[in-house]
Design an enzyme around this catalytic site. Structure first.
Site, PDB file in Angstrom:
ATOM      1  N   HIS A  86       1.244   0.339  -6.173  1.00 40.51           N
ATOM      2  CA  HIS A  86       2.528  -0.394  -5.989  1.00 40.51           C
ATOM      3  C   HIS A  86       2.269  -1.504  -4.711  1.00 40.51           C
ATOM      4  CE1 HIS A  86       6.699  -0.652  -4.109  1.00 40.51           C
ATOM      5  NE2 HIS A  86       6.816  -1.084  -5.073  1.00 40.51           N
ATOM      6  N   SER A  87       2.807  -2.552  -5.038  1.00 37.23           N
ATOM      7  CA  SER A  87       2.563  -3.728  -4.050  1.00 37.23           C
ATOM      8  C   SER A  87       1.180  -3.920  -3.418  1.00 37.23           C
ATOM      9  CB  SER A  87       3.795  -3.035  -2.780  1.00 37.23           C
ATOM     10  OG  SER A  87       4.002  -4.212  -1.994  1.00 37.23           O
ATOM     11  N   LEU A  88       1.167  -3.731  -1.896  1.00 36.92           N
ATOM     12  CA  LEU A  88      -0.173  -3.759  -1.429  1.00 36.92           C
ATOM     13  C   LEU A  88      -1.152  -3.016  -1.738  1.00 36.92           C
ATOM     14  CD1 LEU A  88      -1.594  -5.409   0.880  1.00 36.92           C
ATOM     15  CD2 LEU A  88      -1.119  -3.764   2.511  1.00 36.92           C
ATOM     16  N   SER A 105      -1.679  -2.047  -5.033  1.00 35.89           N
ATOM     17  CA  SER A 105      -2.470  -2.614  -6.036  1.00 35.89           C
ATOM     18  C   SER A 105      -3.594  -3.601  -5.722  1.00 35.89           C
ATOM     19  CB  SER A 105      -1.211  -3.203  -6.946  1.00 35.89           C
ATOM     20  OG  SER A 105      -0.853  -4.412  -6.393  1.00 35.89           O
ATOM     21  N   PHE A 145       1.982  -2.184  -9.889  1.00 32.02           N
ATOM     22  CA  PHE A 145       3.387  -2.365 -10.020  1.00 32.02           C
ATOM     23  C   PHE A 145       3.996  -3.286  -9.031  1.00 32.02           C
ATOM     24  CE2 PHE A 145       3.230   2.509 -11.004  1.00 32.02           C
ATOM     25  CZ  PHE A 145       2.721   2.199 -12.519  1.00 32.02           C
TER      26      PHE A 145
END
Length: 699
Positions: A348-350, A352, A492
């Protein structure tokens, strides 16, 4: 429940009058039927935000605990795995311990008797010892049919068993010693219940024992992962719970035929390791004292992005993520020796971006055969040498093949050669010029739009510039290797596209795929301010929409359908108007314009086919029209030739104000049924298992 409410609202005086009268109704189990022992259920204590709650174990976990307890195993230290193997219960100590992550130990209790709590009307279990006393008193009352029993709890509170349906607990308001009054006369009576079936507790069904696939989930910036400031563990718990309900709703057939069990999701935490390096103390010294809360929030969250772009802390982060995923994988295999499924990863976010950088730096074995590492390395160099022989043959320089072989020169080494190197190898001037010209021409074509001659394996880490591009501008770090090859990588709300662009990667070569992972899905909410697309970096010359994720209930959200309908109608009106204006203009100028007769039908066709012929209607074109041509778009090999970008459908309330729901858009994935369903669909598709009914619009 009616008896419990009435008993709660009775005053102490009414209670005394009630004691004087005979019980209003006969007891549940009269002496003729005899006494039946209470069925215990196991609970654990959860403390959240300073509030204590007793949570029931699932029916199957409770049975397993009761079985171990019944066989006298709680006298020795027996460990019973619960909650799908994620928590162990140490029976003797009555403790519940997390297996895969750090968490406070919870108290476990074998519960039979409960009283209603003060604050939220939830029932609280009595201690095991006092429950036994209550059960004994109840047994005597039932057997002898003698009620109005008074008992004193360990905290000197009075419990009165009026009859099987009316049992109350008096909670003293003041200390009885100070005023000389008895607890019976004070406080509001609370309802007492016997057996878990009488307290309306939601007992979970439990999870399928068989695990088909394992997914590691890596969080983004900061310790909190959603709008309620919950940890990655709690958010992944939500994701797992949604996945269980989606399996029941959409994979019922496969479940009934026992083809599938479930997917296990395990959280990977790197934030705490980074912030335990002492960097927080150093930051504290230089942080200004004003707007204290905001500055602490920034230090704890947004600075993670800067930490990741610093080579010192980037190394700490990638080491933590990789070693934690490897540790969890080994531990999972130890605890599940029969596991034969694959492993996927989600970020998720960073998180990924961290995973993407790790995956681009994995070393792929050139062949899938199970050679040792040395074996695979020699296979790689042998293949490289064969390629050099082919090149020399093409240049009609085969006689120098032995020289290159002696120097262990593979394709990568050849492309790094300078004239000086070739001279040192004893290659004459003419052949030298031919080889250097070949190298420079190939390098140019590889820097251009089309790769020169890509090797057979898209993951070859030979000196092919088009593959090196994705790693361009990455922070200089030693990226560790994972102990497994991930099946799919799910991102995500991911900023990968933005970071690649900022690092100088103009585009991703269509032939590029992650060395060890063949699947990649970039999933985002339309209002997520942190999310960026990937596909336009692979196909920069074509404008097309991301894939619209189908709603888990099998259709588009109604407000989107309405919006699409209105858009289509306005496009039709506009095109018809243009058509009629064209007819009017033709009759006015009497100049023969082609295709005027079919103006209206042309307009309809244009409205249906999308905005290729009418650029001005492009922005208004509904996603449905784009969907029809989506499968024709070639988005390269990053996701095995399949689409990469998937957009969620916003909820009706979110479409009122995009800015208001932007933050929520970035944190919505944990409870999004549509996201979970895509993850499950893609994972089970690799095993040849499909949804009961394919969702409209899905690939």
């Amino acid at each position: 429940s009616t008896s419990s409410t009435s008993s709660t609202s009775m005053s102490a005086a009414e209670q005394q009058q009630d004691q004087a009268r005979a019980p209003p109704e006969p007891p549940e189990a009269d002496p003729a039927h005899g006494y039946e022992a209470v069925a215990p259920h196991w609970f654990y204590r959860r403390v959240a935000e300073g509030r204590e709650r007793w949570v029931p174990f699932s029916a199957q976990d409770s049975e397993r605990l009761e079985e171990a307890h019944g066989s006298g195993k709680d006298r020795e230290d027996v460990v019973v795995p619960t909650s799908g193997g994620r928590y162990d219960v140490h029976l003797k100590e009555r403790q519940r311990v997390a297996v895969y992550w750090e968490e406070e130990v919870s108290e476990v209790r074998r519960c039979t008797w409960f009283y209603k709590g003060d604050k939220d009307n939830k029932y609280i279990p009595y201690s095991e010892a006092f429950s036994e006393e209550l059960e004994e008193a109840y047994m005597i009352a039932v057997t002898l049919d003698e009620w109005k029993k008074k008992l004193e709890s360990p905290s000197r509170e009075i419990i009165i068993l009026h009859n099987p349906k009316l049992m109350v607990h008096y909670h003293p308001v003041a200390t009885s010693d100070d005023w000389g009054s008895t607890p019976t006369e004070q406080g509001r009576p609370r309802t007492v219940k016997r057996g878990v079936e009488n307290i309306a507790a939601e007992i979970p069904n439990g999870e399928p024992l068989q695990i088909d696939h394992l997914v590691f989930v890596v969080h983004g910036i900061g310790p909190a992962c959603d709008i309620r400031f919950r940890s990655i563990v709690q958010c992944v718990n939500d994701f797992r719970n949604v996945s269980l309900s989606m399996l029941q709703a959409h994979f019922k057939k496969a479940q009934e035929q026992q083809q599938i069990g479930r997917v296990e999701f395990l959280p990977v935490n790197w934030h705490s390791s980074l912030h335990s390096t002492g960097v927080d103390v150093d930051l504290e010294r230089i942080t200004l004292p004003s707007i204290n809360r905001l500055r602490h929030f920034i230090n704890d969250t947004i600075l993670d992005v800067f930490f990741y772009n610093s080579s010192t802390y980037c190394q700490t982060i990638v080491d933590t993520v990789a070693s934690e995923m490897n540790r969890l994988y080994q531990l999972f295999l130890q605890r599940n020796p029969l596991f034969k499924g694959g492993v996927s990863i989600a970020g998720h976010s960073l998180g990924s971006l961290i995973l993407f950088d790790l995956l681009t730096n994995q070393k792929a074995a050139p062949e899938e055969d199970e050679h040792s590492e040395e074996g695979s390395r020699t296979t790689s160099s042998n293949r490289g040498m064969e390629e050099v022989k082919d090149i020399l043959e093409k240049l009609e320089l085969s006689e120098y093949g032995d020289v290159f072989e002696k120097e262990k020169m593979d394709r990568q080494a050849l492309f790094l050669c300078t004239e000086k190197n070739l001279k040192e190898m004893g290659i004459p001037l003419g052949p030298r010029m031919k080889i250097l010209h070949y190298i420079s021409s190939k390098t140019e074509t590889q820097h251009g739009a089309e790769p020169g001659s890509p090797p057979q394996h898209g993951t070859d880490d030979g000196g092919n510039c088009q593959y090196r591009d994705v790693g361009l501008g990455q922070v200089s770090a030693n990226y560790p290797q994972l102990n497994y090859k991930p099946t799919i990588f799910f991102a995500f709300g991911s900023p990968i596209g933005m970071f690649l662009t900022v690092r100088g990667v103009k585009r991703i070569n269509p032939n590029y795929s992650l060395p060890t992972c063949k699947g990649f899905f970039n999933i985002f909410h339309p209002f997520d301010p942190v999310a960026y697309r990937i596909e336009p970096m692979i196909v920069p010359d074509l404008e097309f929409e991301p894939m619209l994720l189908p709603h888990h209930k099998g259709r588009k959200r109604m407000h989107l359908e309405l919006k699409e309908g209105l858009t289509r109608m306005s496009v039709d009106l506009k095109n018809n108007l243009l058509g009629s204006l064209r007819v009017a203009w033709q009759s006015f100028t009497r100049a023969p314009l082609p295709a005027v007769e079919a103006a209206s039908t042309d307009a309809e066709a244009e409205a249906e086919a999308g905005a290729e012929k009418q650029p001005e209607t492009k922005a208004e074109e509904p996603p449905a029209a784009v969907k029809e041509e989506a499968p024709l778009i070639n988005v390269g090999r990053l996701n095995g030739g399949n689409r990469i970008d998937y957009v969620l459908q916003e909820k009706p309330i979110e479409s009122f104000n995009e800015y208001l729901f932007a933050l929520q858009g970035h944190l919505c994935y944990w409870e999004s049924e549509d996201t979970v369903l895509l993850v499950l669909k893609e994972i089970y598709q690799t095993q040849g298992i499909t949804l009961d009914q394919p969702l409209p619009g899905s690939q």
